[in-house]
Write a protein that holds these residues in place. Structure first.
Motif, PDB file in Angstrom:
ATOM      1  N   SER A 230       0.809  -1.222   0.000  1.00 23.22           N
ATOM      2  CA  SER A 230       0.000   0.000   0.000  1.00 23.22           C
ATOM      3  C   SER A 230       0.842   1.273   0.000  1.00 23.22           C
ATOM      4  O   SER A 230       1.801   1.391   0.769  1.00 23.22           O
ATOM      5  N   PRO A 231       0.444   2.274  -0.822  1.00 21.98           N
ATOM      6  CA  PRO A 231       1.087   3.582  -0.795  1.00 21.98           C
ATOM      7  C   PRO A 231       0.312   4.597   0.044  1.00 21.98           C
ATOM      8  O   PRO A 231       0.492   5.806  -0.122  1.00 21.98           O
ATOM      9  N   LEU A 232      -0.551   4.144   0.945  1.00 27.37           N
ATOM     10  CA  LEU A 232      -1.420   5.057   1.688  1.00 27.37           C
ATOM     11  C   LEU A 232      -0.663   6.138   2.447  1.00 27.37           C
ATOM     12  O   LEU A 232      -1.187   7.236   2.646  1.00 27.37           O
ATOM     13  N   ALA A 233       0.557   5.858   2.891  1.00 29.89           N
ATOM     14  CA  ALA A 233       1.298   6.825   3.697  1.00 29.89           C
ATOM     15  C   ALA A 233       2.200   7.735   2.870  1.00 29.89           C
ATOM     16  O   ALA A 233       2.920   8.556   3.446  1.00 29.89           O
ATOM     17  N   LEU A 234       2.181   7.623   1.549  1.00 26.04           N
ATOM     18  CA  LEU A 234       3.073   8.434   0.709  1.00 26.04           C
ATOM     19  C   LEU A 234       2.750   9.915   0.909  1.00 26.04           C
ATOM     20  O   LEU A 234       1.663  10.370   0.553  1.00 26.04           O
ATOM     21  N   PRO A 235       3.674  10.694   1.489  1.00 23.62           N
ATOM     22  CA  PRO A 235       3.364  12.083   1.857  1.00 23.62           C
ATOM     23  C   PRO A 235       2.993  12.941   0.663  1.00 23.62           C
ATOM     24  O   PRO A 235       3.443  12.731  -0.459  1.00 23.62           O
ATOM     25  N   ARG A 236       2.139  13.930   0.925  1.00 21.27           N
ATOM     26  CA  ARG A 236       1.712  14.931  -0.047  1.00 21.27           C
ATOM     27  C   ARG A 236       0.965  14.324  -1.229  1.00 21.27           C
ATOM     28  O   ARG A 236      -0.130  14.765  -1.560  1.00 21.27           O
ATOM     29  N   VAL A 237       1.520  13.311  -1.830  1.00 25.47           N
ATOM     30  CA  VAL A 237       0.923  12.722  -3.027  1.00 25.47           C
ATOM     31  C   VAL A 237      -0.341  11.942  -2.704  1.00 25.47           C
ATOM     32  O   VAL A 237      -1.381  12.113  -3.346  1.00 25.47           O
ATOM     33  N   VAL A 238      -0.282  11.055  -1.720  1.00 21.76           N
ATOM     34  CA  VAL A 238      -1.427  10.221  -1.351  1.00 21.76           C
ATOM     35  C   VAL A 238      -1.954  10.591   0.030  1.00 21.76           C
ATOM     36  O   VAL A 238      -3.122  10.973   0.175  1.00 21.76           O
ATOM     37  N   PHE A 239      -1.113  10.485   1.049  1.00 21.21           N
ATOM     38  CA  PHE A 239      -1.548  10.635   2.434  1.00 21.21           C
ATOM     39  C   PHE A 239      -2.308  11.940   2.670  1.00 21.21           C
ATOM     40  O   PHE A 239      -3.392  11.945   3.261  1.00 21.21           O
ATOM     41  N   HIS A 240      -1.773  13.040   2.217  1.00 23.34           N
ATOM     42  CA  HIS A 240      -2.395  14.339   2.486  1.00 23.34           C
ATOM     43  C   HIS A 240      -3.573  14.638   1.567  1.00 23.34           C
ATOM     44  O   HIS A 240      -4.259  15.651   1.753  1.00 23.34           O
ATOM     45  N   ARG A 241      -3.842  13.768   0.611  1.00 24.56           N
ATOM     46  CA  ARG A 241      -4.998  13.937  -0.275  1.00 24.56           C
ATOM     47  C   ARG A 241      -6.147  12.999   0.086  1.00 24.56           C
ATOM     48  O   ARG A 241      -7.178  12.994  -0.588  1.00 24.56           O
ATOM     49  N   LEU A 242      -5.970  12.197   1.119  1.00 20.64           N
ATOM     50  CA  LEU A 242      -6.989  11.208   1.468  1.00 20.64           C
ATOM     51  C   LEU A 242      -8.284  11.855   1.953  1.00 20.64           C
ATOM     52  O   LEU A 242      -8.288  12.956   2.502  1.00 20.64           O
ATOM     53  N   VAL A 243      -9.362  11.114   1.751  1.00 25.83           N
ATOM     54  CA  VAL A 243     -10.667  11.457   2.322  1.00 25.83           C
ATOM     55  C   VAL A 243     -11.093  10.265   3.179  1.00 25.83           C
ATOM     56  O   VAL A 243     -11.268   9.165   2.643  1.00 25.83           O
ATOM     57  N   PRO A 244     -11.199  10.433   4.513  1.00 22.16           N
ATOM     58  CA  PRO A 244     -11.092  11.676   5.280  1.00 22.16           C
ATOM     59  C   PRO A 244      -9.653  12.174   5.391  1.00 22.16           C
ATOM     60  O   PRO A 244      -8.711  11.386   5.387  1.00 22.16           O
ATOM     61  N   THR A 245      -9.540  13.508   5.503  1.00 24.65           N
ATOM     62  CA  THR A 245      -8.233  14.131   5.628  1.00 24.65           C
ATOM     63  C   THR A 245      -7.582  13.721   6.948  1.00 24.65           C
ATOM     64  O   THR A 245      -8.247  13.717   7.989  1.00 24.65           O
ATOM     65  N   PRO A 246      -6.313  13.340   6.924  1.00 29.25           N
ATOM     66  CA  PRO A 246      -5.628  13.027   8.184  1.00 29.25           C
ATOM     67  C   PRO A 246      -5.738  14.188   9.165  1.00 29.25           C
ATOM     68  O   PRO A 246      -5.607  15.350   8.778  1.00 29.25           O
TER      69      PRO A 246
END
Length: 323
Positions: A230-246
């Motif tokens: 999983s790339p869920l924690a990839l900063p800025r690209v994935v993690f910070h674009r998630l819904v719900p927002t971290p």
């Protein structure tokens, strides 16, 4: 009508009521549950192609389900027909909006967001500035050459893979309310609502889609959410674009835990350059186990096949399947 028989030998599901969100409809209302042990959510590279009608698409989806069941059963050392596995197919929801990247491998990706994805991956992997031209403009050939040397991978297939991966990730994450993103998420949620699986297994980009689907519909509470590569924690690209927002109520943002009582287990191969940064539990709440284990060498570092056949995956899912 449900075509998948229930697992009579499995213990009963929890009857605890799921949390409700007033701004979203409950999928169960229009989709009577049809029991299945597993719903699988694919990663990149699963587009069936243009011009495929609905019946043919359903045939291909069923073939994918059978393939995943065969790989998973291999790791479990059981016959594939002992698994009830359904395949949530969302790639067609993204296919129409991908930016053409051209045939050349030497230059930059043509989609600005795909370039951001590549840059984010470069930063997470620690690509030196001299190899990435200060991270301002990263030629795909230069980046893939560095990654190939670091992870001892074949450069040619890696470059093709990176072009595809950056493009599909960018297409999904382009905007929080993009039609393609919502359609992909809802397709996955609908398959889960239809089958009420004990387990959701999500690979690569599919882990991002499934994560958002389960949060968008908190009534969909599988017992186990298993993320692979999983790339869920990839900063800025994935993690910070998630819904719900971290949430940012501490020194570092934290991603949300799974709704309700769903147990979350993550498996990542240390040689998988997409599953970065490693150890999702450093970034998300509520991860029960965060395995780093070798699933395959050479270019199969990120293949769903390798993850599905691994002993760690088998040990994780077996207690939920009565095998």
């Amino acid at each position: 009508m449900c075509s998948i028989p229930p697992h009579d030998h499995l213990p009963p599901r929890s009857t605890e009521s799921a949390p409700q969100r007033s701004d979203r409809p409950r999928l169960f209302a229009d989709n009577p549950p049809c029991p299945a042990g597993i719903v699988a959510v694919h990663g990149i590279g699963n587009n069936f192609g243009a011009g495929i009608d609905a019946p043919r698409s359903e045939e291909l989806r069923a073939l994918k389900a059978a393939l995943w069941a065969r790989h998973l059963s291999s790791g479990l050392a059981i016959a594939p027909d002992r698994l009830d596995l359904d395949f949530a197919f969302y790639a067609d929801k993204l296919a129409g909006k991908q930016v053409a990247q051209g045939a050349g491998d030497d230059g930059l990706l043509e989609d600005p967001l795909a370039c951001e994805v590549l840059e984010g991956l470069a930063r997470a992997l620690g690509v030196p500035d001299e190899a990435a031209q200060g991270h301002a403009a990263i030629p795909l050939r230069t980046f893939s050459s560095w990654v190939a040397r670091r992870f001892n991978l074949a450069e040619g297939p890696l470059r093709v893979f990176l072009r595809m991966w950056c493009s599909e990730v960018a297409t999904y994450l382009r905007a929080p309310d993009a039609t393609e993103r919502l359609a992909a998420r809802e397709e996955v949620a609908a398959r889960i609502a239809r089958h009420r699986p004990r387990i959701v297994i999500a690979h690569s980009l599919g882990s991002v889609v499934a994560y958002e689907a389960l949060h968008a519909h908190p009534e969909l509470q599988p017992e186990l959410f298993l993320t692979l590569g999983s790339p869920l924690a990839l900063p800025r690209v994935v993690f910070h674009r998630l819904v719900p927002t971290p949430r940012a109520d501490g020194p570092d943002p934290r991603g949300a835990r799974m709704p309700g009582g769903t147990r979350w287990v993550n498996i990542a191969d240390p040689g998988d350059p997409v599953a970065v940064p490693p150890h999702l539990a450093r970034f998300f709440d509520g991860i029960s186990l965060d395995h780093t284990t070798v699933v395959s060498g050479l270019f199969r570092f990120h293949h769903a096949t390798s993850y599905l056949q691994s002993a760690t995956t088998a040990a994780t899912v077996a207690p939920y399947l009565g095998v």
